[in-house]
Write an enzyme that holds these catalytic residues in place. Structure first.
Site, mmCIF file in Angstrom:
data_model
loop_
_atom_site.group_PDB
_atom_site.id
_atom_site.type_symbol
_atom_site.label_atom_id
_atom_site.label_comp_id
_atom_site.label_asym_id
_atom_site.label_seq_id
_atom_site.Cartn_x
_atom_site.Cartn_y
_atom_site.Cartn_z
ATOM 1 N N ASP A 270 0.344 9.778 25.482
ATOM 2 C CA ASP A 270 0.800 10.622 24.249
ATOM 3 C C ASP A 270 2.427 10.503 24.733
ATOM 4 O OD1 ASP A 270 1.852 12.646 22.674
ATOM 5 O OD2 ASP A 270 0.651 14.195 23.526
ATOM 6 N N ASP A 416 -3.156 20.222 9.818
ATOM 7 C CA ASP A 416 -3.405 20.180 11.369
ATOM 8 C C ASP A 416 -4.012 21.343 12.207
ATOM 9 O OD1 ASP A 416 -2.548 18.914 13.449
ATOM 10 O OD2 ASP A 416 -0.544 18.321 12.562
ATOM 11 N N ASP A 529 -6.842 13.266 16.709
ATOM 12 C CA ASP A 529 -5.323 13.186 17.456
ATOM 13 C C ASP A 529 -5.616 13.560 19.073
ATOM 14 O OD1 ASP A 529 -2.958 13.038 17.968
ATOM 15 O OD2 ASP A 529 -2.272 14.715 16.821
ATOM 16 N N ASP A 605 3.818 9.618 17.132
ATOM 17 C CA ASP A 605 4.883 10.873 16.768
ATOM 18 C C ASP A 605 6.253 9.889 16.518
ATOM 19 O OD1 ASP A 605 3.028 12.602 17.035
ATOM 20 O OD2 ASP A 605 3.461 13.152 18.897
ATOM 21 N N HIS A 663 3.881 12.639 6.775
ATOM 22 C CA HIS A 663 3.370 13.738 7.845
ATOM 23 C C HIS A 663 4.704 14.020 8.720
ATOM 24 C CE1 HIS A 663 1.143 15.959 10.317
ATOM 25 N NE2 HIS A 663 1.287 15.379 11.714
#
Length: 932
Positions: A270, A416, A529, A605, A663
């Site tokens: 991540d 989300d 996610d 991201d 997004h």
């Protein structure tokens, strides 16, 4: 929770677990090679001790050979197996002869669809080597030192262990004070006579105990109960100057030399707002590398789910020294090679070599092992609107209304994590989403869908039924001491389901049933996610490597494939709820080889800056090359606030990427299209409308990709393999074979430089219809509305001119055909049409047409699925023909069983565009059309 309270909670969480919030990624959170014990050990290339083949150990079978290799200071020899595979491929496996503990191998059916089908080998054992003849290639095993060369048409394309870097840290019993060797009895081994004399000395690795025992990274301890177990091997691409693949990295399309940098790393992490142009690991890993030159395309799959690093070095070899194997003449003084060095923390060496010779062959060879992306439902190829987070039901209703108010099509609205009851997935916030089923029904009245986030971590709350049930069944991952693994993620204290256990996949799938996911409907789909898995307070923001999974495997053994298991379980949940009738849609962030079978992924991201927009092109092409066709990047960037120009250019680029979703982060300003100024709104709307006009073309591409395993968003070299000028181009790409696009990725651009490939090709500007010859670089003027987009001559594209609120609100709308003439005046294309949502197409219930135009005068429509029974009222509304030089005088349509009909038409001398109006035939009908 209010936004202020939310930020306060995050701040406390960050302080408690030493997680800092950054404007950009904090590299200190992630290891370098020097901080990874096995990477540091494997990367020592200095004066390696080389393995030799033990001559009397060779076992020859019809489709494979097996033998032992050994060297000085090794506890026991290694077993090498070579398999000839159908589809012009080779498999190499290297294992320990008698490991003290089994080594992890990904179960067949998880990444590999099945055990690969083998082909016969014609083996010839010589004094110094073993020659294995295949149908179209040759494998040469040299005994001293041990090397393997793979030849195609007498040209060497792969050389294995030619640098002598094979290193295999054999399993050892961990003692209280360090790690020492221990050997099991070999009395029953068929290779006992060959192995015994080499069995006494310690491994050369055992002479250096650095990082062999427990390993620390910051405050995190890795107990390494099995000691060091890494494997490594050098593999040379012979005759190549360019290699591609091994995503996911925010880097160039052509892989760069790591001679003076970190190796490329594959370890799913991540990493928010990641840095550009470096080889650090990101969210997904596909260990497939592709080499291409003007003569041949080849591929290499390194099948290992543990942390993996790859070194790359571009070099040259003396042509004379390789002439015997390569077939090159002595005239070439330099022979290009790409030396690669692969090393993984655990597991075995299991490598597949794809010999091509074309890129299409390589895509098929790889996908025959790992599968392809199934045809997605049509709605998922439309536009998706998301942000973290749309606040409540009223917010969703307003969002739905605004798209209609501004005449912008959209197919999917996203929610989300904030839609849940305290980050308890499969639940709804009872204050903000009081009537979720009613909300979903209101959205679906316009044939639109919704998506909610369902992450793999579970809030540790006894009152949360998913967690309490999983805990009582023993379905949770445990730590090294056998206790329930606890970490922190969005809910706070969390535990993780062990998705490697087949029973748990079934448990998870059942949670998608309407009786368990209260308030859900058939029009609600899923977003996985954080499935790396992300653990906020874990080492490198992920799970500890010594956590324990099903059957006792450590997390280190299977880390990179964990996200695939989550993705698969969610897909199975959607299949279960529809009784296997409806195609699923699940977006996942983490992936591995084989994840393409389960649907869409995205690049995570990213940030709202021009560099991230530009890098998305090479990232998407890399993903497509390795089979991850259904992929995209967050439009506008997830972090930060894009200005209007950047946002507009990102929409224009994203409209030509397979997965098309906007997004944004919780802290960013709202940026829906209608919040932009009039000129930017017009440009954004036009980009979305173009996407919808071309949606049947996208649908056709996905149908064909399911069969071929090939990319949809293609680097130019895939279509023009002999044009070396295309090999490094990464700022433009093909969509299928018929469209070339060069997105604008620089601010305040007034023009872009576009290379038009193919000396025999012609290209047409998408807007002006101006014709250009191939094999030239154009300076294309641009303004805010201009997307440098070109039709390739010689193709026929299906179009939908009636752009509706969503993709399937009027499924039987008429179809138009856009025809671009080649230099010779010919064109061809296809149309695929079905119900757009079910699996009936897999049973032949679809329409598949082929259209051809010969010499600009004879147009035909023929059936490519004569046994199909699908019916539709959709008809052909117009046919546009671009490239005719003179005005045709008549168009005669002929359909069997009916009288010929003269059709209305018009011709623009300026644009060279000929329009045939209302042929009126059903799209499933055979017809002929004569243009005079």
């Amino acid at each position: 929770m209010t936004q202020a309270a939310y930020h306060g909670w995050i701040f406390v969480l960050c302080l408690a677990f030493n997680i800092r919030v950054f404007e950009t990624v904090d590299r200190n959170n992630f290891k370098t090679c020097q901080q990874s014990g096995f990477c540091k050990r494997q990367r020592k290339w200095e004066m390696p001790t080389k393995f030799n083949v033990l001559d009397d150990s060779i076992e020859i079978q019809p489709t494979f050979v097996r033998f032992l290799v050994s060297k000085e200071k090794v506890r026991q020899p290694l077993v090498v197996e070579l398999f000839g595979l159908v589809n012009n491929s080779v498999r190499l496996k290297v294992k320990e002869l008698n490991p003290e503990k089994p080594r992890y191998e990904i179960p067949v059916g998880d990444v590999l669809l099945k055990e690969p089908e083998q082909q016969r080998l014609d083996a010839q054992k010589e004094a110094e080597r073993l020659v294995l003849k295949m149908e179209t290639g040759t494998i040469v095993v040299t005994f001293v030192p041990f090397t393997i060369d793979i030849l195609s048409d007498e040209r060497r394309i792969f050389s294995i262990n030619s640098l002598g870097c094979m290193k295999y840290e054999q399993t050892r019993i961990k003692k209280a004070k360090g790690v020492v060797g221990s050997i099991l009895s070999w009395a029953t081994s068929p290779f006992r006579s060959a192995a015994t004399e080499n069995s006494e000395p310690l491994d050369e690795e055992e002479e250096d105990e650095t990082d062999a025992g427990e390993e620390m990274f910051h405050t995190h301890k890795d107990s390494k109960p099995n000691g060091p177990t890494s494997v490594g091997l050098d593999i040379t691409f012979a005759g190549y100057k360019h290699v591609y693949g091994i995503p996911e990295h925010a880097d160039t399309l052509v892989l760069k030399s790591t001679h003076d940098t970190e190796p490329y790393r594959l370890y799913n992490l991540d990493v928010f707002e990641y840095e550009l142009y470096n080889p650090m690991a990101l969210y997904g890993s596909v260990p497939l590398m592709i080499g291409h030159n003007t003569q041949q395309t080849v591929g290499l799959l390194w099948l290992n789910a543990a942390e993996t690093w790859i070194d790359i070095d571009y070099s040259t070899s003396d042509a004379g020294s390789v002439a015997r194997l390569s077939g090159l003449t002595e005239e070439n003084s330099e022979f290009p090679v790409v030396n690669t060095h692969w090393f993984s923390e655990s597991g075995i060496i299991d490598a597949f070599f794809f010999m091509g010779p074309t890129s299409s062959d390589v895509f098929l060879q790889y996908s025959s092992l790992t599968g392809t992306t199934p045809l997605p439902p049509l709605f998922s190829l439309g536009y998706h609107q998301s942000r973290w987070n749309y606040i409540d039901e009223e917010d969703i209703a307003n969002l739905d209304h605004e798209f209609d108010e501004h005449n912008i099509p959209v197919d999917v609205l996203w929610l989300d994590i904030e839609h849940t009851d305290g980050k308890r997935y499969f639940t709804w916030d009872s204050h903000k989403f009081r009537h979720p089923e009613e909300m979903l029904q209101n959205v679906s009245r316009k044939a639109r869908k919704m998506v909610t986030s369902v992450d793999p971590h579970l809030k540790r709350d006894k009152q949360y039924s998913v967690y309490s049930e999983a805990q009582s069944l023993g379905y949770l991952i445990v730590d090294r001491d056998g206790n329930e693994y606890e970490g922190w993620c969005w809910p706070g204290s969390s535990s993780w389901l062990d998705f490697t256990n087949p029973a748990i996949e079934k448990f998870w799938a059942e949670k998608f049933q309407f009786t368990q996911y209260k308030g859900s409907t058939k029009d609600l789909f899923t977003w996985n996610d954080m499935n790396e898995p992300s653990v906020f307070n874990g080492p490198e923001i992920t799970m500890h490597k010594d956590a324990k999974h099903f059957n006792g495997w450590e997390h280190r053994d299977l880390h990179n494939v964990f996200g695939l298991y989550v993705h698969r379980a969610s897909v199975n949940g959607q299949l279960l709820r529809s009784d296997n009738c409806c195609r699923p849609f699940v977006l996942a962030r983490s992936f591995f080889a084989g994840s393409q079978r389960y649907g869409a992924v995205w690049t995570g991201d990213n940030a709202a800056d021009w560099g991230h927009l530009k890098i998305s092109l090479s990232m998407m092409m890399s993903l497509n090359l390795v089979g991850m066709t259904f992929s995209g990047a967050d439009i506008g960037g997830f972090f930060k606030n894009p200005d209007e120009e950047l946002l507009t250019r990102w929409y224009q680029a994203g409209a030509f990427q397979p997965f098309f979703r906007a997004h944004a982060h919780l802290d960013t300003r709202r940026r829906e299209p209608w919040l932009q100024s009039a000129v930017h709104l017009a440009a954004i709307r036009e980009a979305i409308v173009i996407r919808y006009r071309l949606l049947l073309y996208w649908y056709l591409l996905f149908f064909k990709a399911e069969r071929s395993g090939g990319p949809i968003m293609k680097p130019l070299w895939v279509e023009f393999p002999s044009d070396s000028e295309t090999f490094t181009i990464e700022d433009e790409h093909m969509v299928g074979s018929a469209l070339l696009v060069h997105p604008v990725t620089e601010p305040k651009a007034l023009n872009v430089s576009v290379f038009m490939p193919g000396s025999d090709e012609v290209w047409y500007d998408f807007n002006s219809f101006q014709l250009y010859s191939g094999n030239q670089t154009l300076n294309v003027p641009v303004n805010l509305l201009k997307i440098p987009l070109f039709y390739r001559g010689g193709f026929i594209l299906p179009l939908r001119e009636r752009v509706r609120r969503s993709s399937t609100i009027a499924p039987d709308d008429p179809v138009s055909l856009f025809v671009t003439l080649s230099r010779e005046g010919n064109s061809k294309g296809e149309l695929f049409f079905d119900d757009f949502h079910s699996f009936a197409y897999q049973k032949g219930h679809y329409i598949h047409r082929e259209f051809r135009l010969h010499k600009g005068s004879h147009f035909t429509s023929r059936n490519l699925n004569p046994s199909g029974s699908f019916k539709t009222s959709a008809w052909i509304e117009r046919i546009y023909i671009l490239g005719l030089q003179t005005h045709p005088t008549s168009v005669i349509l002929s359909v069997a069983g009916s009288d010929s009909v003269r059709l209305d038409s018009s011709f623009s001398h300026e644009d060279k565009l000929f329009i045939i109006r209302k042929p009126g035939v059903n799209i499933a009908t055979d017809f002929d059309m004569v243009i005079e």
